[in-house]
Scaffold this motif. Structure first.
Motif, PDB file in Angstrom:
ATOM      1  N   LEU A  26       0.387   3.695 -23.921  1.00  0.00           N
ATOM      2  CA  LEU A  26      -0.113   3.472 -22.566  1.00  0.00           C
ATOM      3  C   LEU A  26       0.602   4.447 -21.640  1.00  0.00           C
ATOM      4  N   ASP A  27      -0.150   5.359 -21.040  1.00  0.00           N
ATOM      5  CA  ASP A  27       0.407   6.311 -20.076  1.00  0.00           C
ATOM      6  C   ASP A  27       0.405   5.659 -18.705  1.00  0.00           C
ATOM      7  N   VAL A  28       1.545   5.693 -18.031  1.00  0.00           N
ATOM      8  CA  VAL A  28       1.667   5.099 -16.709  1.00  0.00           C
ATOM      9  C   VAL A  28       2.173   6.174 -15.749  1.00  0.00           C
ATOM     10  N   THR A  29       1.505   6.315 -14.623  1.00  0.00           N
ATOM     11  CA  THR A  29       1.928   7.249 -13.583  1.00  0.00           C
ATOM     12  C   THR A  29       2.109   6.473 -12.293  1.00  0.00           C
ATOM     13  N   LEU A  30       3.280   6.598 -11.681  1.00  0.00           N
ATOM     14  CA  LEU A  30       3.578   5.912 -10.430  1.00  0.00           C
ATOM     15  C   LEU A  30       3.410   6.860  -9.259  1.00  0.00           C
ATOM     16  N   GLU A  31       2.868   6.362  -8.180  1.00  0.00           N
ATOM     17  CA  GLU A  31       2.766   7.121  -6.936  1.00  0.00           C
ATOM     18  C   GLU A  31       3.683   6.452  -5.928  1.00  0.00           C
ATOM     19  N   HIS A  32       4.625   7.195  -5.388  1.00  0.00           N
ATOM     20  CA  HIS A  32       5.543   6.662  -4.386  1.00  0.00           C
ATOM     21  C   HIS A  32       4.911   6.838  -3.007  1.00  0.00           C
ATOM     22  N   ARG A  33       4.720   5.709  -2.320  1.00  0.00           N
ATOM     23  CA  ARG A  33       4.015   5.739  -1.043  1.00  0.00           C
ATOM     24  C   ARG A  33       4.773   4.915  -0.012  1.00  0.00           C
ATOM     25  N   TRP A  34       4.554   5.238   1.257  1.00  0.00           N
ATOM     26  CA  TRP A  34       5.109   4.500   2.390  1.00  0.00           C
ATOM     27  C   TRP A  34       3.963   4.311   3.380  1.00  0.00           C
ATOM     28  N   ASN A  35       3.618   3.073   3.673  1.00  0.00           N
ATOM     29  CA  ASN A  35       2.497   2.772   4.579  1.00  0.00           C
ATOM     30  C   ASN A  35       1.227   3.522   4.179  1.00  0.00           C
ATOM     31  N   SER A  36       0.907   3.482   2.915  1.00  0.00           N
ATOM     32  CA  SER A  36      -0.310   4.069   2.345  1.00  0.00           C
ATOM     33  C   SER A  36      -0.325   5.595   2.297  1.00  0.00           C
ATOM     34  N   ALA A  37       0.736   6.259   2.698  1.00  0.00           N
ATOM     35  CA  ALA A  37       0.804   7.725   2.647  1.00  0.00           C
ATOM     36  C   ALA A  37       1.821   8.139   1.581  1.00  0.00           C
ATOM     37  N   PRO A  38       1.640   9.298   0.981  1.00  0.00           N
ATOM     38  CA  PRO A  38       2.618   9.775   0.000  1.00  0.00           C
ATOM     39  C   PRO A  38       4.022   9.831   0.608  1.00  0.00           C
ATOM     40  N   LEU A  39       5.011   9.385  -0.163  1.00  0.00           N
ATOM     41  CA  LEU A  39       6.401   9.415   0.289  1.00  0.00           C
ATOM     42  C   LEU A  39       6.895  10.855   0.257  1.00  0.00           C
ATOM     43  N   ARG A  40       7.388  11.340   1.388  1.00  0.00           N
ATOM     44  CA  ARG A  40       7.950  12.693   1.481  1.00  0.00           C
ATOM     45  C   ARG A  40       9.464  12.553   1.584  1.00  0.00           C
ATOM     46  N   LEU A  41      10.150  12.972   0.537  1.00  0.00           N
ATOM     47  CA  LEU A  41      11.605  12.843   0.489  1.00  0.00           C
ATOM     48  C   LEU A  41      12.280  13.817   1.443  1.00  0.00           C
ATOM     49  N   GLY A  42      13.354  13.354   2.067  1.00  0.00           N
ATOM     50  CA  GLY A  42      14.186  14.211   2.900  1.00  0.00           C
ATOM     51  C   GLY A  42      13.662  14.465   4.293  1.00  0.00           C
ATOM     52  N   GLU A  43      12.574  13.850   4.680  1.00  0.00           N
ATOM     53  CA  GLU A  43      12.030  14.061   6.021  1.00  0.00           C
ATOM     54  C   GLU A  43      12.214  12.804   6.854  1.00  0.00           C
ATOM     55  N   MET A  44      12.565  12.968   8.104  1.00  0.00           N
ATOM     56  CA  MET A  44      12.709  11.834   9.026  1.00  0.00           C
ATOM     57  C   MET A  44      11.319  11.464   9.551  1.00  0.00           C
ATOM     58  N   SER A  45      10.466  11.036   8.644  1.00  0.00           N
ATOM     59  CA  SER A  45       9.074  10.788   9.016  1.00  0.00           C
ATOM     60  C   SER A  45       8.639   9.352   8.760  1.00  0.00           C
ATOM     61  N   LEU A  46       9.582   8.496   8.346  1.00  0.00           N
ATOM     62  CA  LEU A  46       9.238   7.117   8.024  1.00  0.00           C
ATOM     63  C   LEU A  46       9.673   6.193   9.148  1.00  0.00           C
ATOM     64  N   THR A  47       8.843   5.210   9.454  1.00  0.00           N
ATOM     65  CA  THR A  47       9.178   4.247  10.490  1.00  0.00           C
ATOM     66  C   THR A  47       9.123   2.861   9.885  1.00  0.00           C
ATOM     67  N   SER A  48      10.203   2.103  10.048  1.00  0.00           N
ATOM     68  CA  SER A  48      10.262   0.743   9.520  1.00  0.00           C
ATOM     69  C   SER A  48       9.455  -0.195  10.411  1.00  0.00           C
ATOM     70  N   GLY A  49       9.282  -1.422   9.957  1.00  0.00           N
ATOM     71  CA  GLY A  49       8.556  -2.417  10.726  1.00  0.00           C
ATOM     72  C   GLY A  49       9.193  -2.718  12.061  1.00  0.00           C
ATOM     73  N   SER A  50      10.509  -2.492  12.177  1.00  0.00           N
ATOM     74  CA  SER A  50      11.211  -2.744  13.436  1.00  0.00           C
ATOM     75  C   SER A  50      11.278  -1.498  14.322  1.00  0.00           C
ATOM     76  N   GLY A  51      10.612  -0.405  13.916  1.00  0.00           N
ATOM     77  CA  GLY A  51      10.547   0.798  14.738  1.00  0.00           C
ATOM     78  C   GLY A  51      11.630   1.817  14.487  1.00  0.00           C
ATOM     79  N   ASN A  52      12.516   1.576  13.506  1.00  0.00           N
ATOM     80  CA  ASN A  52      13.564   2.536  13.195  1.00  0.00           C
ATOM     81  C   ASN A  52      12.999   3.697  12.374  1.00  0.00           C
ATOM     82  N   VAL A  53      13.393   4.917  12.724  1.00  0.00           N
ATOM     83  CA  VAL A  53      12.991   6.097  11.967  1.00  0.00           C
ATOM     84  C   VAL A  53      14.014   6.298  10.853  1.00  0.00           C
ATOM     85  N   LEU A  54      13.528   6.543   9.651  1.00  0.00           N
ATOM     86  CA  LEU A  54      14.441   6.706   8.527  1.00  0.00           C
ATOM     87  C   LEU A  54      13.916   7.753   7.570  1.00  0.00           C
ATOM     88  N   SER A  55      14.760   8.081   6.610  1.00  0.00           N
ATOM     89  CA  SER A  55      14.440   9.089   5.620  1.00  0.00           C
ATOM     90  C   SER A  55      14.913   8.599   4.256  1.00  0.00           C
TER      91      SER A  55
END
Length: 122
Positions: A32-61
């Motif tokens: 069984l071949d399994v491929t995982l997609e890392h996503r944040w809020n339905s968008a591809p997860l981009r590592l190392g970028e300050m582009s993620l916002t938590s539910g409480s409004g904090n920007v994180l990477s």
């Protein structure tokens, strides 16, 4: 506590995003071949970028995302399940290692996969 919540969300996302391809034989075990997609809020997860916002409004990477998977269980369409023992997967989002193969999968029609993030406690 936040780490545990994040891992629950990551596990849920990984379960939803797992792409399963089964190569089954009539009476023999398959892989069984399994491929995982890392996503944040339905968008591809981009590592190392300050582009993620938590539910409480904090920007994180997320700069690194490496983890182990174990205790795989496949759920079949007839309500049963199959545990795949002694199989593990190392995932590294930054290392482009998001695919793994489970072996000795019995023939059948499976609707979902469950797994543990990390290893089972002793």
């Amino acid at each position: 506590m936040r780490t545990r919540t994040w891992f629950r969300k990551a596990r849920r996302t990984a379960l939803l995003c797992a792409a399963l391809v089964m190569q089954a034989g009539a009476a023999r075990a398959a892989s069984l071949d399994v491929t995982l997609e890392h996503r944040w809020n339905s968008a591809p997860l981009r590592l190392g970028e300050m582009s993620l916002t938590s539910g409480s409004g904090n920007v994180l990477s997320v700069t690194r995302l490496d983890y182990l998977l174990s205790e795989f269980v496949l759920a079949s369409d007839d309500g049963g399940s199959v545990s795949l023992t002694n199989q593990f997967a190392y995932i590294s989002a930054g290392g482009h290692r998001s695919r793994f193969v489970l072996t000795n999968v019995p023939a059948g029609h499976f609707t979902s996969i469950r797994f543990r993030i990390g290893l089972a406690p002793d």
